[in-house]
Scaffold this motif. Structure first.
Motif, mmCIF file in Angstrom:
data_model
loop_
_atom_site.group_PDB
_atom_site.id
_atom_site.type_symbol
_atom_site.label_atom_id
_atom_site.label_comp_id
_atom_site.label_asym_id
_atom_site.label_seq_id
_atom_site.Cartn_x
_atom_site.Cartn_y
_atom_site.Cartn_z
ATOM 1 N N ARG A 120 0.848 -1.216 0.000
ATOM 2 C CA ARG A 120 0.000 0.000 0.000
ATOM 3 C C ARG A 120 0.873 1.252 0.000
ATOM 4 O O ARG A 120 0.666 2.172 -0.787
ATOM 5 N N GLY A 123 2.510 2.125 -3.323
ATOM 6 C CA GLY A 123 1.650 2.400 -4.478
ATOM 7 C C GLY A 123 1.497 1.222 -5.427
ATOM 8 O O GLY A 123 1.189 1.395 -6.612
ATOM 9 N N SER A 125 -0.334 -1.659 -7.364
ATOM 10 C CA SER A 125 -1.742 -1.622 -7.770
ATOM 11 C C SER A 125 -2.535 -2.811 -7.228
ATOM 12 O O SER A 125 -3.674 -2.655 -6.810
ATOM 13 N N ARG A 126 -1.925 -4.008 -7.223
ATOM 14 C CA ARG A 126 -2.691 -5.158 -6.719
ATOM 15 C C ARG A 126 -1.767 -6.208 -6.121
ATOM 16 O O ARG A 126 -0.695 -6.478 -6.648
ATOM 17 N N GLU A 179 -7.841 -0.201 5.978
ATOM 18 C CA GLU A 179 -6.767 0.750 5.648
ATOM 19 C C GLU A 179 -6.051 0.428 4.334
ATOM 20 O O GLU A 179 -4.882 0.758 4.143
ATOM 21 N N SER A 181 -6.576 1.657 1.412
ATOM 22 C CA SER A 181 -6.408 2.823 0.533
ATOM 23 C C SER A 181 -6.666 2.410 -0.923
ATOM 24 O O SER A 181 -7.658 1.751 -1.217
ATOM 25 N N SER A 182 -5.757 2.720 -1.856
ATOM 26 C CA SER A 182 -6.024 2.414 -3.272
ATOM 27 C C SER A 182 -5.528 1.014 -3.680
ATOM 28 O O SER A 182 -5.688 0.602 -4.824
ATOM 29 N N LEU A 183 -4.899 0.304 -2.741
ATOM 30 C CA LEU A 183 -4.403 -1.051 -3.030
ATOM 31 C C LEU A 183 -5.577 -1.984 -3.331
ATOM 32 O O LEU A 183 -6.645 -1.855 -2.741
ATOM 33 N N GLU A 184 -5.360 -2.925 -4.273
ATOM 34 C CA GLU A 184 -6.378 -3.946 -4.569
ATOM 35 C C GLU A 184 -5.852 -5.312 -4.129
ATOM 36 O O GLU A 184 -4.643 -5.548 -4.127
ATOM 37 N N LYS A 247 -10.571 -8.029 -8.850
ATOM 38 C CA LYS A 247 -10.396 -7.124 -7.699
ATOM 39 C C LYS A 247 -11.369 -7.491 -6.567
ATOM 40 O O LYS A 247 -12.575 -7.613 -6.785
#
Length: 345
Positions: A120, A123, A125-126, A179, A181-184, A247
């Motif tokens: 996370r 940054g 992505s997955r 928590e 965030s933008s993590l998948e 996802k």
């Protein structure tokens, strides 16, 4: 998969010397990704590269290694730096002589959280997490309908290793909700993993075939299981890594319906001829196992499974991600052939 654009992306694979991990690395390199692999001990690099060569790939500088251990924070930030995706395959292997179940539970759970936190913050992505059907099938009333991804193991009635897989996966989903965030996150839950071994490192389920071929098993306990080829498990990881539909989802990996262990013995006898002459394709009475379990902790862990159907369905992975696994029979035969070819019996 567009291999040209893949070459600009690095994928972190944790536990890089493991059976599933090496097959994931093989497939990632084959479709053009660069790979960074974590090892607890960097002296294992030579063995990993040898296994990849056995799988037909000379990794060269497209593969790098970094030392990292699930039980400590050291190096995880460095490990994920500059990566696009993470395949978190590393997990503490089943211990037979543990004093307390926390010896497996704590490293599994804390390790997942370390990897997710670092991913996370970097940054990524997955993350694709390798869980297990051990997080699905234990502690339920007997059922013949196949288990699917909506089901969770009841940890009050699960053996320690399966409990560790369940609690680690639950911790991952809770982290994401709280928590992430933008993590998948996507999760793969494989059945008993078979398929071609590439060297002396392989999963504990391979010992079933090895012990049958060497005659170490006097017969087959009345145990039911689903099997899946490691090449298909790796393929499912790659699909779960890049498909938008994966996802936030978990996917069971099985090469068809469950079979009894005596069927595994029969498959070996039918396909391997003389090489299977020590295989005993007969059902052991349950009482034999119960008596043996008094002295053997490995056998003791099997007793609750006697006579219990353990059927699973991979309909979700097949329909959602276009996954197309080999049959259990093909996976079992490939296991045996590779053990023979590499003189690992």
């Amino acid at each position: 998969m567009n291999t040209n654009s893949n070459s600009k992306k690095t994928v972190l694979v944790t536990g890089g010397a493991g059976f599933i991990a090496v097959h994931c690395i093989l497939q990632l390199l084959n479709v053009g990704y660069r790979v960074r692999a974590t090892l607890r001990d960097l002296s294992r690099e030579t063995a990993v590269r040898a296994m990849l060569r056995e799988g037909g790939v000379e990794a060269g500088e497209r593969l790098t290694f970094i030392q990292a251990d699930l039980s400590t924070d050291a190096n995880w930030d460095e490990a994920v730096k500059g990566c696009s995706y993470v395949l978190h395959v590393a997990s503490p292997t089943p211990k037979l002589n543990f004093k307390h179940e926390d010896e497996m539970i704590i490293p599994a759970r804390e390790g997942v959280l370390r990897v997710l936190r670092a991913s996370r913050d970097a940054g990524i992505s997955r993350v694709v997490l390798t869980s297990a059907i051990g997080a699905i099938v234990y502690g339920h009333p007997r059922q013949t309908a196949p288990y699917d991804e909506t089901v969770w193991t009841d940890t009050t009635h699960a053996p320690a290793y399966q409990k560790s897989k369940t609690l680690a996966e639950k911790a991952a989903w809770e982290f994401m909700a709280r928590e992430g965030s933008s993590l998948e996150l996507s999760v793969v839950n494989p059945a008993a993993v078979m398929g071609p071994v590439l060297g002396p490192d392989y999963s504990h389920s391979i010992y079933l075939v090895k012990n049958l071929l060497t005659g170490k098993m006097a017969g087959c306990p009345k145990i039911n299981a689903c099997f899946v080829d490691v090449r298909d498990v790796a393929d499912l990881h790659l699909r779960a890594m890049i498909d938008p539909k994966a996802k936030g989802e978990r996917f069971i990996a099985t090469g068809g319906e469950s079979i009894w262990l005596v069927e595994v013995a029969k498959i070996l006898k039918a396909n391997l001829g003389e090489a299977a002459h020590k295989v005993k394709a007969m059902q052991l009475p349950n009482m034999v196992l119960r008596i043996a379990s008094l002295k053997d902790s490995m056998v003791k862990s099997m007793v609750p499974l006697l006579g219990i159907p353990m059927n699973l369905t991979s309909a979700k992975a097949i329909n959602t991600l276009g996954w197309s696994p080999r049959s259990a029979e093909k996976a079992i035969v490939a296991t045996a052939e590779s053990l023979i070819r590499l003189n690992l019996l």
